[in-house]
Design a protein around this motif. Sequence first.
Motif, PDB file in Angstrom:
ATOM      1  N   THR A 233      -6.695  -3.884  -0.206  1.00 39.31           N
ATOM      2  CA  THR A 233      -6.841  -4.506   1.111  1.00 39.31           C
ATOM      3  C   THR A 233      -6.485  -5.993   1.126  1.00 39.31           C
ATOM      4  OG1 THR A 233      -9.189  -4.916   0.633  1.00 39.31           O
ATOM      5  CG2 THR A 233      -8.638  -2.875   1.803  1.00 39.31           C
ATOM      6  N   ASP A 234      -6.035  -6.519   0.000  1.00 39.86           N
ATOM      7  CA  ASP A 234      -5.815  -7.962  -0.121  1.00 39.86           C
ATOM      8  C   ASP A 234      -4.366  -8.220  -0.536  1.00 39.86           C
ATOM      9  OD1 ASP A 234      -5.674 -10.646  -1.002  1.00 39.86           O
ATOM     10  OD2 ASP A 234      -7.820 -10.668  -1.431  1.00 39.86           O
ATOM     11  N   ALA A 235      -3.574  -8.811   0.361  1.00 32.92           N
ATOM     12  CA  ALA A 235      -2.161  -9.061   0.084  1.00 32.92           C
ATOM     13  C   ALA A 235      -1.980 -10.036  -1.072  1.00 32.92           C
ATOM     14  CB  ALA A 235      -1.465  -9.593   1.336  1.00 32.92           C
TER      15      ALA A 235
ATOM     16  N   ALA B 293      -6.943  -4.958  -9.411  1.00 31.56           N
ATOM     17  CA  ALA B 293      -6.307  -3.739  -8.908  1.00 31.56           C
ATOM     18  C   ALA B 293      -7.117  -3.127  -7.773  1.00 31.56           C
ATOM     19  CB  ALA B 293      -6.134  -2.739 -10.041  1.00 31.56           C
ATOM     20  N   ALA B 294      -8.418  -3.105  -7.914  1.00 34.09           N
ATOM     21  CA  ALA B 294      -9.276  -2.565  -6.859  1.00 34.09           C
ATOM     22  C   ALA B 294      -9.172  -3.401  -5.583  1.00 34.09           C
ATOM     23  CB  ALA B 294     -10.717  -2.499  -7.346  1.00 34.09           C
ATOM     24  N   LYS B 295      -9.112  -4.699  -5.750  1.00 33.93           N
ATOM     25  CA  LYS B 295      -9.039  -5.612  -4.611  1.00 33.93           C
ATOM     26  C   LYS B 295      -7.694  -5.503  -3.884  1.00 33.93           C
ATOM     27  CE  LYS B 295      -9.963 -10.504  -3.593  1.00 33.93           C
ATOM     28  NZ  LYS B 295     -10.195 -11.844  -4.199  1.00 33.93           N
TER      29      LYS B 295
ATOM     30  N   ALA C  39      -0.875   4.415  -7.991  1.00 36.12           N
ATOM     31  CA  ALA C  39      -0.740   4.754  -9.404  1.00 36.12           C
ATOM     32  C   ALA C  39      -1.366   3.672 -10.281  1.00 36.12           C
ATOM     33  CB  ALA C  39       0.734   4.943  -9.759  1.00 36.12           C
ATOM     34  N   VAL C  40      -1.113   2.420  -9.934  1.00 38.54           N
ATOM     35  CA  VAL C  40      -1.697   1.301 -10.674  1.00 38.54           C
ATOM     36  C   VAL C  40      -3.213   1.309 -10.547  1.00 38.54           C
ATOM     37  CG1 VAL C  40      -1.848  -1.216 -10.778  1.00 38.54           C
ATOM     38  CG2 VAL C  40       0.380  -0.121 -10.479  1.00 38.54           C
ATOM     39  N   GLN C  41      -3.690   1.536  -9.346  1.00 37.72           N
ATOM     40  CA  GLN C  41      -5.139   1.516  -9.109  1.00 37.72           C
ATOM     41  C   GLN C  41      -5.856   2.665  -9.813  1.00 37.72           C
ATOM     42  OE1 GLN C  41      -4.814   1.306  -4.745  1.00 37.72           O
ATOM     43  NE2 GLN C  41      -6.022  -0.575  -4.869  1.00 37.72           N
ATOM     44  N   CYS C  42      -5.208   3.834  -9.847  1.00 39.06           N
ATOM     45  CA  CYS C  42      -5.838   4.986 -10.493  1.00 39.06           C
ATOM     46  C   CYS C  42      -6.031   4.727 -11.979  1.00 39.06           C
ATOM     47  CB  CYS C  42      -4.978   6.231 -10.277  1.00 39.06           C
ATOM     48  SG  CYS C  42      -5.742   7.750 -10.851  1.00 39.06           S
TER      49      CYS C  42
ATOM     50  N   PRO D 198       0.837  -1.206   0.000  1.00 39.27           N
ATOM     51  CA  PRO D 198       0.000   0.000   0.000  1.00 39.27           C
ATOM     52  C   PRO D 198       0.870   1.254   0.000  1.00 39.27           C
ATOM     53  CG  PRO D 198      -0.863  -1.614   1.543  1.00 39.27           C
ATOM     54  CD  PRO D 198       0.458  -2.147   1.067  1.00 39.27           C
ATOM     55  N   GLY D 199       0.629   2.137  -0.932  1.00 38.76           N
ATOM     56  CA  GLY D 199       1.450   3.327  -1.082  1.00 38.76           C
ATOM     57  C   GLY D 199       1.323   3.888  -2.481  1.00 38.76           C
ATOM     58  N   ALA D 200       2.252   4.774  -2.840  1.00 43.42           N
ATOM     59  CA  ALA D 200       2.136   5.522  -4.088  1.00 43.42           C
ATOM     60  C   ALA D 200       2.183   4.624  -5.323  1.00 43.42           C
ATOM     61  CB  ALA D 200       3.234   6.578  -4.159  1.00 43.42           C
TER      62      ALA D 200
END
Length: 512
Positions: free
Chosen positions: A292-294, A287-289, A268-271, A262-264
């Motif tokens: 919160t999902d390792a 990507a959305a998942k 960037a990937v999620q955006c 979790p971080g920048a």
Amino acid sequence: MDLLKTLEDLYSQQHFKSWAIESLSGAVRIPTESFDDMEKPGKDERWDIFADLHVYLEARFPLVFTSLAVKKVNTYGLVLYWQGSDPSLKPLMLTGHQDVVPVPDGAADLWKHPPYSGHYDGTYIWGRGSVDDKSTTISTLTTVETLLKHEFQPKRSVILAFGIDEESGGLQGAGAIAKYLLNTYGADSMAIIVDEGGGYMDYNNITLAAPMTAEKGRVDVLIEVTTLGGHSSMPPPHTGIGYLSKLISALEDNPFPVELVPGAALQAVQCLAAYDEALPKAYRELAAKAATDARAREQMKQILLGQPGMHDLFAARMGTTQAVDISQGGAKVNALPERSMAIVDHRIADWSSVAAVYEHYIDVLAPVTARFNLTLDAFGLLPNDTRPSAGYVRLAPTFHAPLEPAPIPPTFGAPAWDVLAGTIRATLSSSQRADSLSTKTPYVGPDVMMGNTDTQYYWNLTSNIYRYSHMGYLDLYNGAHTINEAIKAEGFLEMIRFHSRLILNADEAGAL
């Protein structure tokens, strides 16, 4: 809004475009190169060229240098203070740097146009610094000069700060400027700092802009092997260079871990996945998942690393890098080398640390030195070993002081981020350039700065530090630090539009 409309009308006129383009071209013509081995200003004549740049800037932007309070720090560092009418508002700080990387001997002939010509061919402005970073510096000064011509008086004070050696570590420029600003205004005295950094790019039907919220750390590690030497006619199984090669091979065979945390980098990937509908549905859902999902993050990491031709790029974004850039050893063909060395450059992942780099070295190299009966001095962290050995290996930081990854500023929902992101969106969606981006929906998301900027010295001035140049990646001919460095004039003019809106929007934002 009336002023903004007036500025937009002005920026679309050819006489303004010509003046702005020539402002950048003229700055490029002054070769303010910075070198790693420069002494302090006043003790090294290579700094003298910066005086020529100051003369040029003062003549080109007369209102800036007569209306703002000008402070020269460490001779050539520039701080310009534009007093606002409301002292309760913390200042907006815009930064850049005056220096450029040198053009190597013999490389000038490889350029389409001489590297310090500032040539404008009707599309591109050519020359060293046209991208990094005189475009940012000149855009900012052009904006303030124009606002002064229109008698704009800010409520929020504005500080411009331009370093002189960002390309060689920043100590003499931003390092000195930071001390001056802390002594003058105190810690946490700025509302927001915007420095060079990210830009924007088209992805299918969207435009994605990426202010760099994370900045990787850095440490350069010296690997030094010392042996007794001797005559080459009676060599041991391994010379000092041989030992050094074993150590380097061990490092390259055991790279640093790559993690999508979790971080920048993940944001960037999620955006992109959230808004680019051309991407596969399964990819977008994963990507959305991943927030919160390792397990989803691990799957996403493998997908990114597996993209053809993209492994090294994504590995660098998600992990600590290592690059063996310098090696030396031996002085004569018939003499065994007594001292052999290599220097390895590391850019430290935003989730890691300098200590983790040192630990990795010990884990990887201690078994190698033990196998070859070499004494290991690893950053002074291991007990002294006085046993007889075949040689001595020393690991130590070199060149620059080790730098931890930068603190992460607040993003979505934070006032400073919202002002910056809103300014970016408004600038992109209202663009009037011939190849306008305004037909595409702009989105703004965080990203990771791979290299280091002058912001490393400004951490104590505010927690709201963002690295964003509003530079279109498709506006660059090659990129920064390259042969044929050049920027499209239309892209440079968009930077002026961005800086104008940023000053006006920050002025109306209230508390940040």
